[in-house]
Design a protein around this motif. Sequence first.
Motif, mmCIF file in Angstrom:
data_model
loop_
_atom_site.group_PDB
_atom_site.id
_atom_site.type_symbol
_atom_site.label_atom_id
_atom_site.label_comp_id
_atom_site.label_asym_id
_atom_site.label_seq_id
_atom_site.Cartn_x
_atom_site.Cartn_y
_atom_site.Cartn_z
ATOM 1 N N ASN A 22 0.829 -1.213 0.000
ATOM 2 C CA ASN A 22 0.000 0.000 0.000
ATOM 3 C C ASN A 22 0.862 1.261 0.000
ATOM 4 O OD1 ASN A 22 -2.143 -1.743 0.088
ATOM 5 N ND2 ASN A 22 -2.714 -1.311 2.215
ATOM 6 N N HIS A 23 1.979 1.211 0.703
ATOM 7 C CA HIS A 23 2.894 2.364 0.731
ATOM 8 C C HIS A 23 3.486 2.601 -0.656
ATOM 9 C CE1 HIS A 23 5.847 5.202 2.272
ATOM 10 N NE2 HIS A 23 6.795 4.509 1.663
ATOM 11 N N ALA A 24 3.803 1.507 -1.383
ATOM 12 C CA ALA A 24 4.377 1.640 -2.715
ATOM 13 C C ALA A 24 3.351 2.166 -3.715
ATOM 14 C CB ALA A 24 4.933 0.293 -3.187
ATOM 15 N N VAL A 25 2.086 1.751 -3.565
ATOM 16 C CA VAL A 25 1.043 2.152 -4.514
ATOM 17 C C VAL A 25 0.555 3.561 -4.249
ATOM 18 C CG1 VAL A 25 -1.301 1.660 -5.314
ATOM 19 C CG2 VAL A 25 0.295 -0.218 -4.915
ATOM 20 N N GLY A 26 0.306 3.885 -3.015
ATOM 21 C CA GLY A 26 -0.267 5.185 -2.668
ATOM 22 C C GLY A 26 -1.719 5.054 -2.261
ATOM 23 N N ALA A 27 -2.121 5.863 -1.289
ATOM 24 C CA ALA A 27 -3.465 5.736 -0.707
ATOM 25 C C ALA A 27 -4.564 6.151 -1.674
ATOM 26 C CB ALA A 27 -3.551 6.559 0.577
ATOM 27 N N LEU A 40 -5.899 3.368 -4.010
ATOM 28 C CA LEU A 40 -6.537 2.273 -3.283
ATOM 29 C C LEU A 40 -7.909 2.637 -2.725
ATOM 30 C CD1 LEU A 40 -3.405 0.929 -1.389
ATOM 31 C CD2 LEU A 40 -4.610 -0.197 -3.255
ATOM 32 N N LYS A 41 -8.349 3.870 -2.947
ATOM 33 C CA LYS A 41 -9.691 4.251 -2.501
ATOM 34 C C LYS A 41 -10.765 3.547 -3.316
ATOM 35 C CE LYS A 41 -8.360 8.830 -0.758
ATOM 36 N NZ LYS A 41 -8.492 10.289 -0.966
ATOM 37 N N ASP A 42 -10.445 3.176 -4.550
ATOM 38 C CA ASP A 42 -11.377 2.427 -5.388
ATOM 39 C C ASP A 42 -11.569 1.028 -4.788
ATOM 40 O OD1 ASP A 42 -12.080 0.480 -7.633
ATOM 41 O OD2 ASP A 42 -12.329 2.401 -8.659
ATOM 42 N N SER A 65 -8.873 -1.968 -4.475
ATOM 43 C CA SER A 65 -8.486 -2.408 -3.125
ATOM 44 C C SER A 65 -8.615 -3.919 -2.989
ATOM 45 C CB SER A 65 -9.356 -1.701 -2.088
ATOM 46 O OG SER A 65 -9.026 -2.129 -0.790
ATOM 47 N N SER A 66 -9.678 -4.484 -3.586
ATOM 48 C CA SER A 66 -9.866 -5.936 -3.544
ATOM 49 C C SER A 66 -8.795 -6.651 -4.373
ATOM 50 C CB SER A 66 -11.259 -6.284 -4.071
ATOM 51 O OG SER A 66 -11.442 -7.673 -4.129
ATOM 52 N N LEU A 67 -8.483 -6.091 -5.539
ATOM 53 C CA LEU A 67 -7.456 -6.695 -6.398
ATOM 54 C C LEU A 67 -6.072 -6.616 -5.765
ATOM 55 C CD1 LEU A 67 -8.686 -5.323 -9.834
ATOM 56 C CD2 LEU A 67 -8.533 -7.730 -9.206
ATOM 57 N N SER A 68 -5.839 -5.604 -4.927
ATOM 58 C CA SER A 68 -4.517 -5.461 -4.299
ATOM 59 C C SER A 68 -4.190 -6.664 -3.431
ATOM 60 C CB SER A 68 -4.467 -4.174 -3.468
ATOM 61 O OG SER A 68 -5.289 -4.286 -2.306
ATOM 62 N N ARG A 69 -5.185 -7.233 -2.761
ATOM 63 C CA ARG A 69 -4.937 -8.414 -1.929
ATOM 64 C C ARG A 69 -4.581 -9.625 -2.791
ATOM 65 N NH1 ARG A 69 -8.878 -5.646 1.068
ATOM 66 N NH2 ARG A 69 -10.623 -6.526 -0.100
ATOM 67 N N THR A 70 -5.206 -9.726 -3.970
ATOM 68 C CA THR A 70 -4.869 -10.809 -4.897
ATOM 69 C C THR A 70 -3.424 -10.678 -5.367
ATOM 70 O OG1 THR A 70 -7.165 -10.903 -5.655
ATOM 71 C CG2 THR A 70 -5.499 -11.917 -7.066
ATOM 72 N N ILE A 71 -3.011 -9.452 -5.675
ATOM 73 C CA ILE A 71 -1.643 -9.224 -6.157
ATOM 74 C C ILE A 71 -0.629 -9.506 -5.058
ATOM 75 C CG2 ILE A 71 -0.052 -7.407 -6.908
ATOM 76 C CD1 ILE A 71 -2.297 -6.278 -8.601
ATOM 77 N N GLY A 90 4.109 -2.811 -6.857
ATOM 78 C CA GLY A 90 3.353 -1.698 -6.282
ATOM 79 C C GLY A 90 3.702 -0.371 -6.928
ATOM 80 N N ARG A 91 5.001 -0.102 -7.151
ATOM 81 C CA ARG A 91 5.407 1.161 -7.771
ATOM 82 C C ARG A 91 4.898 1.246 -9.212
ATOM 83 N NH1 ARG A 91 5.523 4.789 -4.681
ATOM 84 N NH2 ARG A 91 6.433 6.059 -6.340
ATOM 85 N N SER A 92 4.931 0.131 -9.941
ATOM 86 C CA SER A 92 4.473 0.161 -11.335
ATOM 87 C C SER A 92 2.962 0.387 -11.418
ATOM 88 C CB SER A 92 4.854 -1.137 -12.047
ATOM 89 O OG SER A 92 4.134 -2.231 -11.527
#
Length: 591
Positions: free
Chosen positions: A327-332, A335-337, A341-347, A362-364
Amino acid sequence: MAAHAPAPAPAGPTPGQLLGAVVNPPVALGLLVANKIWDPLADYIGYPCDRERRIDDHKQAVLRVIAMKDDFLLIGPCPPSLQSRHWIKCVEQLEKTFSEIQEKYLRGGYFNTCSCAREAIKETKRAEELAGQYKDLCIDIKARLLPVNVSQWEDLSLVTNSYKDLVIKFINDTSGKARLLGIWGMAGIGKSTLLRQVSKSRSEFISDGDDLIVLIVDTGSDYSVAKVQKCLIGLLGVTVAADVTEAGVALAISNRLRGMRFLVMFDDLSGPINLARIGIPDAPPASLKCQKVVFTTQKQAVCASMGADETIHMVCPSEIEAEKLFNHAVGADILKDKRISSLSRTIINECGRLPEALWKVGRSLSIKEKPEEWEFAVELLRLSKLSMVTYENDDLIDRLRVNYNDLEENMKNCFLVCSLWSQDANIPINDLIQWWRGMNLLDELNGHAEGYAYVRMLLQLSLLERGENTATSNEDSHVRMNPMMHKVVKQILNARGVTWAPNSSWRPPLTENSWLTAQIVWASQRDVQILSRKKFWTKKLLSNLNVLIARWSITFERCQFEGITFLDMKEVRLGAFPYAICSMVKLQYLN
């Protein structure tokens, strides 16, 4: 008398005049009509006459489109439109059909190859249509911003702080008992980050006015004593003659460090290294000076070979820590979507909670604001295409594979068998060893002990991890394969073309021929359907299978499986016991 030039010879008819004389309007019309009639007729008649050329034309057309697809993915790893995604799926279907035609053509036979040539012509035209659509797709690609360049180790330090405290405790130990510290763990776990974090935290082990020097040497896989010495004399500012021997350089380094307080850190050792040969002096037994060495490696055996006084085993962070890093690499904001947010857990799960993979992916994804882009990233990760997500020719997959490459062939096969369980699953060690024995990978007399030795070695090489402690398993009775390591195995299996991997994106379903020729098979539902086709089993044929693993009911009456020694049909619901099993006279294991 005036001279006159000879009269020029009469000019011949021009090419245009000749063409007009031969091709007058009625003749031209006749040729046009004949051409329109001949084209489809020639295609039909040409199947038996020019089969090889048509197959080759098909191959060249498909390879051209595949190259276009690869270029397109490099330009825009996440296609910005439904049109481009549809195009990619069409190309993938084209590749699949191409493989089927090639396989069918290799079987030979006059009518079979004629049929292949007919299909090749249709698919060649389809490939040409897809190639024509490529220019429109390139126009559709919009310029994309690259992720902000943030120091990797600063982000990864979020999950290495607890290890940093252990290293600093080792450095501050003045008892004289601990001088050499080995840190081991799989590639991408954060070992290099940890050393740089320790170096930046010097205030925690160096007081004001302290003369302790800190040196970091990146060894890499191609290290040698000479290369390490060259790096050290550069860091220490030691001058040696060009023709000095290795022993002379070691003496110069030793003289410089002797009597000093130092901390030397070697990063990424692929094998043990002789510290005395490099020039690292031995501290006197009674010395309370800080003269310590820290090194990182993927192999626990390196720690043992170098005689490490203490070791630290780095493992993947917890789910909470992994989510925090990603989450820190992606940015808050992104992840509001809710879908993202659900897909982030899969990744996070696809990355196996491996810190380097989490950070790079995460950065990409920090610039991708559409859920469709995240869904496509998930697809790429499941296909082991990490570089398509991270915008770079990432070497993480190669580094994860290094220890596998060093295994002897039989142990490589044992390791690959672990991929038959789903990624990140808890694998019972006893079941794993039983399968190795069934696949003839272990000694018949001492197989159980040999199997446990193999498991321990794979753990020590960071190729497997200890199992999770649950109600039905613990870290001593089970092992697991990290999902990122699972992706490495996918690439290996794809290159080998093995039949014993279950049906998936990297292994097409078995054919009628492979059912008869393969020796080891893990049968999928589609494989079993092929086996039960009545049009193929006109007579009972003999299979060469030795090992058969299936989770679907098999009609044994279709084929003779007399050579099977290992049959595993766990969880298959059977109406009655298959009496065909009684004819398997060589059967040694039945589940």
